[in-house]
Structure formats: structure tokens, C-alpha cells
Enzyme design. Sequence first.
Site, short mmCIF file in Angstrom:
data_model
loop_
_atom_site.label_atom_id
_atom_site.label_comp_id
_atom_site.label_asym_id
_atom_site.label_seq_id
_atom_site.Cartn_x
_atom_site.Cartn_y
_atom_site.Cartn_z
N ASP B 93 96.90 49.63 85.56
CA ASP B 93 97.02 49.31 86.99
C ASP B 93 96.85 47.80 87.15
O ASP B 93 96.59 47.08 86.18
CB ASP B 93 96.02 50.11 87.81
CG ASP B 93 94.58 49.81 87.43
OD1 ASP B 93 94.33 48.85 86.66
OD2 ASP B 93 93.68 50.54 87.89
N SER B 94 96.99 47.32 88.36
CA SER B 94 96.96 45.87 88.57
C SER B 94 95.54 45.35 88.79
O SER B 94 95.30 44.15 88.77
CB SER B 94 97.79 45.51 89.80
OG SER B 94 97.10 45.96 90.97
N GLY B 95 94.61 46.28 89.02
CA GLY B 95 93.26 45.86 89.35
C GLY B 95 93.03 45.73 90.84
O GLY B 95 91.90 45.62 91.30
N GLY B 221 98.09 54.22 98.13
CA GLY B 221 97.42 54.46 99.40
C GLY B 221 97.12 55.92 99.68
O GLY B 221 96.82 56.29 100.81
N ASP B 271 97.80 60.17 87.35
CA ASP B 271 96.57 59.83 86.64
C ASP B 271 95.43 60.16 87.58
O ASP B 271 95.59 60.12 88.81
CB ASP B 271 96.51 58.34 86.30
CG ASP B 271 95.99 57.52 87.46
OD1 ASP B 271 94.77 57.24 87.49
OD2 ASP B 271 96.79 57.18 88.35
N HIS B 339 88.36 69.57 76.91
CA HIS B 339 88.93 70.78 77.53
C HIS B 339 89.67 70.44 78.82
O HIS B 339 90.81 70.88 79.03
CB HIS B 339 87.85 71.81 77.83
CG HIS B 339 88.38 72.96 78.63
ND1 HIS B 339 89.06 74.00 78.06
CD2 HIS B 339 88.41 73.18 79.97
CE1 HIS B 339 89.47 74.83 79.01
NE2 HIS B 339 89.09 74.36 80.17
#
Lengths: 378, 378
Positions: B93-95, B221, B271, B339
Site C-alpha cells: 500500500d502507499s502508507g 474508503g 486483503d 488455519h
Amino acid sequence: MPDHFQLLKTDTATAARRGRLQTRHGVIETPIFMPVGTQGTVKSLTPAHLREIGSQIILGNTYHLNLRPTSELIKELGGLHAFMGWSGPILTDSGGFQVFSLAKLRKMHDDGVEFQSHLDGKKLFLGPREVMTIQQNLGSDIAMVIDECPPWPCDRDATAEACARSLRWAVKCKEIATDNGFLAAGHHVFAIVQGSTYDDLRREAAESLAALDFPGYAVGGVSVGEPEPEMLKQVGATTPFMPVDKPRYTMGLGTPPQLLKMVALGVDMFDCVLPSRVARNGLVFTPDGPMNLKNEKYRADPRPISEEINNYTTQFSRAYLRHLTVAGEILACTLCTLHNLHFYLDLMAQARAHIEAGDYGTWYRAWVERYETGAAAR
Amino acid sequence: MPDHFQLLKTDTATAARRGRLQTRHGVIETPIFMPVGTQGTVKSLTPAHLREIGSQIILGNTYHLNLRPTSELIKELGGLHAFMGWSGPILTDSGGFQVFSLAKLRKMHDDGVEFQSHLDGKKLFLGPREVMTIQQNLGSDIAMVIDECPPWPCDRDATAEACARSLRWAVKCKEIATDNGFLAAGHHVFAIVQGSTYDDLRREAAESLAALDFPGYAVGGVSVGEPEPEMLKQVGATTPFMPVDKPRYTMGLGTPPQLLKMVALGVDMFDCVLPSRVARNGLVFTPDGPMNLKNEKYRADPRPISEEINNYTTQFSRAYLRHLTVAGEILACTLCTLHNLHFYLDLMAQARAHIEAGDYGTWYRAWVERYETGAAAR
């Protein structure tokens, strides 16, 4: 020669021995180190990891498992092997040592020791009957007798009294394991030689227990705070009086050099929480001594922990392992534990090879010299 | 059709898609879930575990890695793949999201955002230039643009302003990645569609970004505190205006049913920290809903978490996993995380198979029905 233990070779320059111990869950090549799985897990490792690093046998702690989840529950679930998914041999201690080191409000009786759980204060009792029942519930391949471990230092009278009580308890444990078929089913019971710093008491204890023909013998009462020379002196004062044709085990020891020194004194089996405990704090072993991964100097170090060691962890850089350690990541524990236990197991594999090759004495002294003067710690 | 993404099949009853995304470190079959490796490790798992459970791609967090150990150090050590021993694809991600959720004293500027590190209070700045440099240092296969993520709820004017700023930053990120050869080298840069709860702003943002021809697009968002129906509404208001021939990714989501519902809305990539985070608290997923292993009723339960699922953890009993969890053992984290991530990855594998088979709609509704009315949680 008893049929469960074969003495394959005895070194000529030292008292080191190369042996093979048969258990209900397979053969153990000695000298051997046993990773400690206190609560039904070698902390942070899976059973697959344990196999991968060459573990032949692991240790479980009766005191802890009996408190939680209880040996009755483990028995109900098929025994400790099935419970924790480990199909290899398991040695369990009697729990006696933890009664002295962890529990509260101990009270000695002739038939055992009364104490309070360190978890919830519950009143409990462990004597020969209890520890043999618990270890039978667990399905231990090697069960230990309950003994009284004198502190260090300890006066002679108290030591003699502890030895006498330990002998009575050992007799009782063997009776129970004979009567209930535990021994006949191929489980082993090891006796424990106490005697603190008194050579004559150690000899007397070793000889009295030897006469009882246990499947194996342990040196107890070491690693209780005494300095290393004293510890080695006690081991050296005990092994000559232990049966030659039975496996010998020192409980709760030690550093890598200590293991090699004790192999030279004729010890076959070891267990210790040191390699796994320090791993969780970022300390890893190398042939040049211990390495503290938290050290700033490893921040950008692209090298593995050691170029000479090959395990899953040594594929990673010191910089990555330091990052995980500093960031408090669980994977740091797993990777460092895996490395340290592999280091110990590999050290024992090297020891076995050098006993077989007949050069154990020169090899181990050179190994210790390098380790103790090594650059890793600087 | 761009050559890095193949749309293999689109479902007729739903908007679900079966795709294949080419990256510098291999092919990803979509729909796919990406385990989150915030600090250069998917918490408590080794890279070997990640492979074993079928991970195709993992996620790294720019904000965290840039603070510690820094992207410069990771670059020096060969990039994030080499650093953490993961040879498969990595998305970072971009942070930007963490600047809004973790950092202190944020101050918005036209060319980025000024903030203080949550670790040590250090003053830092992230804008298009910085996030593209950091992600290039990391060697990300899929880098994300920096955007401004409006909170929930957010008024229309502030949302429109955030969208405008995000669009300017996206343009800048693409310019940088074009000029420095990042895109030409086969790295992908994904744009992020904001717009909060305003369907027209989401459409406008999606269409403006689509015109810029990014290699992929994310719905941003969402998962910022809004209820599930609102979240699904926002995703559903965005995907129809995203390019059909590019992969679509919703960031930071969600529960197993949410993933299936979003696949039905045409999302390809997910994710979420949920499966690994709850695992560390003893919560595991089953086809009948989540199961809290700390529950007393599992104390002596010899069954695996689920009879229908086959991974390393399902060889152990619920009783053993409960014991590890209650005892606070690290292995509990490892086994439960393994798991849960396997559960998510396997769910996506099932989704892919059902899209291919043409029965995704009926299958996923039945799956969600069983999960949401399941007995595991009771």
C-alpha cells in the site's frame, strides 16, 4: 547388556560414549539433546519444525501438564504424543523439580510433597504414586522418578536426608511401574542421583540406585545455581558410579560447551530450556559464540547467522532477523528457536560422529576453544 | 485487452470474474485473497507456511516498513522479496491509510501529508514522490498510489475535495512511475477510487482514474467504520465504473461472507488483517461460522476445527488448540493464523472453481447462508 540400550562405542581418550536407546516410539542415537516442550509444545515450533531440525526425542513437563490441561484429559485424548502431534519418543520429568522451583507453600511428607499451584493456588500433592500415574496417563516413553532436589549450597545432613528420601521414592516408583505393567510394556523409568556437592553421597546414591536395575539414570541436583566448575565436578563425581550399560542423563543443562564437556564425562542425554528461552530474546548460537541479534551492528548485515550452518533460519540475513526481533514479531521467536535447537541437535550429531571416528577429545576441545574465544559476541 | 491481465470468464448471474494477473514475480489467479505482512512478515508464519497454504501474493505496509527498518535498508538488502524470503508477488500500500489511522499531528499539503511517526514521534512526510520512491525501494510488484481516505461519515464538500486531491496525486504517481521506468519494468501501479457514500462522486472518481489507464484499480474508503450494507453499497456503486479489463481490488476487507459478496460485485482482489488478527486471539473460521477456541466447551473436544478442511492445523484437536490458546503459547498463534489464512485462500479457490463452473451465484448464497446460520458460534 540390557536389550533397550546398546553401547556402540566408548571413547578411549575421554569417557564419551556412542549409544542407541530403544523406546516405544523409536530409536534414539546418543549422545542426544532433547528440546523442551513444557506445556505440550516446544515453544513457537510446530512438530514439523521439530522433525525438520532432526529432533529425536522431546521432553514434556509433568508439573505443568498436570496443572493444565491435566494428565487425565491428555489420557482421554490418546496420550501426549497424539495430543501434541508428536509421534517420536517423549521423556517426561516427574514434576518434582518444579514443585521446588515454582510452587508455593511446599510441605514435605514421607509419601510425597504437598504444594500450591503457581497458576491458581490450588492445593496439590505429588508423590511416587501420583507422578507414576500422571506419566502413565501421558504415555511417556521415559518417565522419571520423583526425587528431592537439594538447593545449592546445601549442608551435608540435609543432603543425606534428601538422598535417603529420594532412594525410598525411587524404590516405590519402580514398584508401581512394575506392578501396573508400565515397565513390561516397554516404557522406561529413569532414576535420579542426588548428593549435592558431596562426592561420597553421590557415589552412595548412584550405587544404591544402580542396584535397583533401572532402565536409565540421571544426574540430578545440578544447574541449581552452582558455578560451572562445581557443576562439572558433580557430574564427574557421579558418572563413574552409574551403570555402564544404561543411558545417562543430566537434567536441565547446559550451554553448548557444557554439553560437550559432559559428553566427555560419559553423559548420553541432555535437556535444557536455554536455547529456546534465549532465542525468544534474540540470542542465537554460532560456532564463534552467542550472537545478540538486537545489537545495532547487525542492522544492515546481509550475512546469515553463520555461513557454516544450514537450517531454515540461516536462509535469512542477520539484518532481517534483527528487524523481526526489534519489531517484536512472533516470527523472530520461531526462527531463532528453530536455529538454536538445530544448533544443539547438530552439535550432538557432530559429537556422535567424532566419537565414532575416535577423535572426540581433540575435536571437542578445539570446538570449545573456538566458541569461547569467538568473535560473534564482540 | 492489456497483456498483464486476462479476464478468463465473467459470471452471468452475478458480476463475478475469473481472471489471471501477471506480475514480475509470477501469475496470480483471481479472485484472490492477499495475506497481510505488515512489518515484513505475515505475523507468526514462515514463508514456507505461506507457500503451504497456497498464498499467491502477500501484502506489505509501506508506512510500517518505511519507519522500520526503512525502505533504504530493504533496498540495500535486495528489496522486500529477498529481505523476507518471499519469492512470490508482493503488493504494497502507499502508507497513506496508516498516516490517517496511526500517525499523529497530520497536516495536509498540496504535495503530500506531514505527520509524526507513531513509534517515536519523528516528523515525516509522504506524498506522491515519497510513496513511489519507497515502493520502488521495496521492489513492489503492485504499488498503490497515495490518496486521501475520507473518514465515515464525511460531508460532501470534504469528500469532493479529498477526491480532487487524490486524483491530482494519482496523476503525479503515474508520472513518476513512468519517468523512472517503474511501469516499463513490469511493476504495476494501482489507482484508488474514493468518494465516501456519494455514488456520483465515486462514479466521477472511477471514470477520471479509468481515463488515466492504470494497470489496476482499487475501491478505497471502505472498511472505515461504516456498517456492512453501506460498505457493500459503496463497492457496488464503484465497480460498474471501473475498467472491465483491469484487476479490481477492495482494500482492507473483510469477513468470509463479505469477500464472497464482493466477488459477486465484480471484485478480484482482497486483503485484510482480520483472519490473522483474530487468530491470535483464538478465533478460527469454519464453514459453520467463527469458533472461539477459548470456549470451555472445547476443553475435551477431540475433533479438528472442521472435518471438511485439510491443512496443517486441522490435524490437531480443538482440545489441543484450546490448551495452547489458554496457556498463551506462541504455537497457538501460528496454528490458528495458518488455519484462518488457509480458510480464506481456500474460499477464494472455491470461488474461482464455481465461477468457472458457472454456478457462482447459487453456490455463494448457500455458502453464506450456512456460515451465517451455522452452529460453530453457538
